[in-house]
Design an enzyme around this catalytic site. Structure first.
Site, short mmCIF file in Angstrom:
data_model
loop_
_atom_site.label_atom_id
_atom_site.label_comp_id
_atom_site.label_asym_id
_atom_site.label_seq_id
_atom_site.Cartn_x
_atom_site.Cartn_y
_atom_site.Cartn_z
N HIS A 180 -32.42 -78.35 28.50
CA HIS A 180 -31.48 -79.26 28.67
C HIS A 180 -32.35 -80.39 29.13
O HIS A 180 -33.30 -80.56 29.67
CB HIS A 180 -30.71 -79.08 29.95
CG HIS A 180 -29.70 -80.10 30.18
ND1 HIS A 180 -28.40 -80.32 30.01
CD2 HIS A 180 -29.75 -81.19 31.12
CE1 HIS A 180 -27.70 -81.42 29.86
NE2 HIS A 180 -28.65 -81.84 30.78
N CYS A 181 -31.98 -81.62 28.12
CA CYS A 181 -32.81 -82.89 28.21
C CYS A 181 -32.03 -83.75 28.87
O CYS A 181 -31.03 -84.17 28.46
CB CYS A 181 -33.31 -83.25 26.81
SG CYS A 181 -34.04 -84.81 26.74
#
Length: 345
Positions: A180-181
């Site tokens: 997850h960025c």
């Protein structure tokens, strides 16, 4: 005083960016991550309890809940860099007869990068739903090391397809989950990994191109002013040749915003280039950062070899269970696998 103030701001920004990258990566085993953890343990006894609770809630909201703060921060930093480049560097470069085509390259890269950035933010990374669950389970085989058949997600109440993972931030299972960025406020999965890789490449190209144009402009300024052959009088009244420190300080005081931008771009390029190369390596061996982390990087989570001993062959092969050759691995990134009645390894 101006030089010292700007230099202090520059150092604080660079250190903050390093800590931010370490915090976003979530890898505590990195040197900076260990330093950050050690500093936290040292200063925590001296920090009031209410401030620690407030900091914990703030960090949790920033890094463990979906929000667009880092998206806006990304756009703000991008806007500041291009505003400075357009306002000062562009004009100086034109006066030094830099070709217009070379000066237009950063704007072309900005347009391309903006497209991929939008795709990363808005595109579904590959959410596993009840409607597509059957097809998703058929795409990859279970390696029976990291991914085992029959394991259900306690939140989604669905059997986990191989290479999928439930994202606690987005609260969904994602096909071929990578990570997850926070910078795109989205997961990186099977359906947007190609956009993410191209987004990183474009960012590196933008930072390097603007940095090269800016450095070339400053070099021409130094050559035109004759600073390389200049002298100054020291406290003893003797003439001394101008050194690199004097030239850098002169440029910092003459072009403070440009030097500040150049330092930021060089630092950004080094971080992004390393990160992009890491993800390119993962793409070539058909591995996600989630799988790489679970496997302990290059090591094996099951074996702890001593001198003269190696990991078992089965565990070594399991790290590359999904690899099908460099070209086919890259093809899988560009064209994600789908279920078509045939099993894919």
């Amino acid at each position: 005083m101006d030089f010292l103030t700007l230099f202090a701001i520059y150092v604080v920004l660079v250190v903050s960016c390093i800590l931010l990258v370490c915090k976003c990566s979530g890898q505590q085993q990195t040197p900076f991550g260990r330093i950050f953890s050690s500093l936290t343990k040292i200063i925590s006894p001296w920090v009031p309890q209410w401030f620690q609770q407030y900091s914990y809630k703030t960090v949790h909201k920033l890094f463990h809940q979906r929000n667009r703060l880092f998206v806006y921060l990304h756009l703000f930093l991008e806007g500041v860099v291009y505003a400075e480049f357009s306002y000062e560097v562009f004009g100086y470069c034109r006066e030094m007869n830099t070709s217009l085509a070379s000066l237009c390259v950063p704007y072309v890269l900005l347009a391309v990068q903006s497209y991929f950035f939008y795709q990363c933010c808005s595109r579904d990374p590959g959410t596993v739903t009840k409607e597509n669950h059957f097809a998703q389970v058929q795409v990859y085989q279970y390696d029976r090391n990291l991914f085992h058949p029959g394991v259900s997600c306690p939140t989604c109440l669905l059997v986990k397809p191989a290479r999928s993972k439930h994202c606690r931030v987005c609260n969904r299972c994602v096909q071929r989950f990578d990570h997850h960025c926070v910078w795109i406020n989205n997961c990186v999965g099977a359906q947007n990994i190609r956009h993410f890789l191209l987004y990183l490449v474009c960012l590196c190209a933008m930072a390097s191109d603007i940095a090269v144009l800016t450095a070339d402009m400053l070099l021409n300024v130094v050559l035109a002013s004759g600073l390389l052959h200049a002298h100054y009088v020291d406290q003893q009244g003797e003439q001394q040749p101008v050194g690199p420190v004097f030239i850098i300080q002169h440029l910092f005081l003459t072009f403070p915003r440009i030097i500040f931008m150049l330092g930021f771009l060089v630092f950004l390029f080094m971080v992004l280039a390393g990160y992009a190369m890491f993800h390119l390596y993962l793409a070539l061996v058909n591995q996600t950062s989630n799988e790489w982390s679970k496997n302990g990087g290059h090591g094996c989570q099951h074996c702890h070899p001593t001198a003269g001993q190696q990991c078992s062959v089965g565990h070594v092969q399991s790290r590359h269970f999904y690899s099908r050759g460099f070209l086919r691995n890259l093809g899988e990134i560009l064209w994600p696998l789908t279920y078509s009645g045939k099993k894919h390894k």
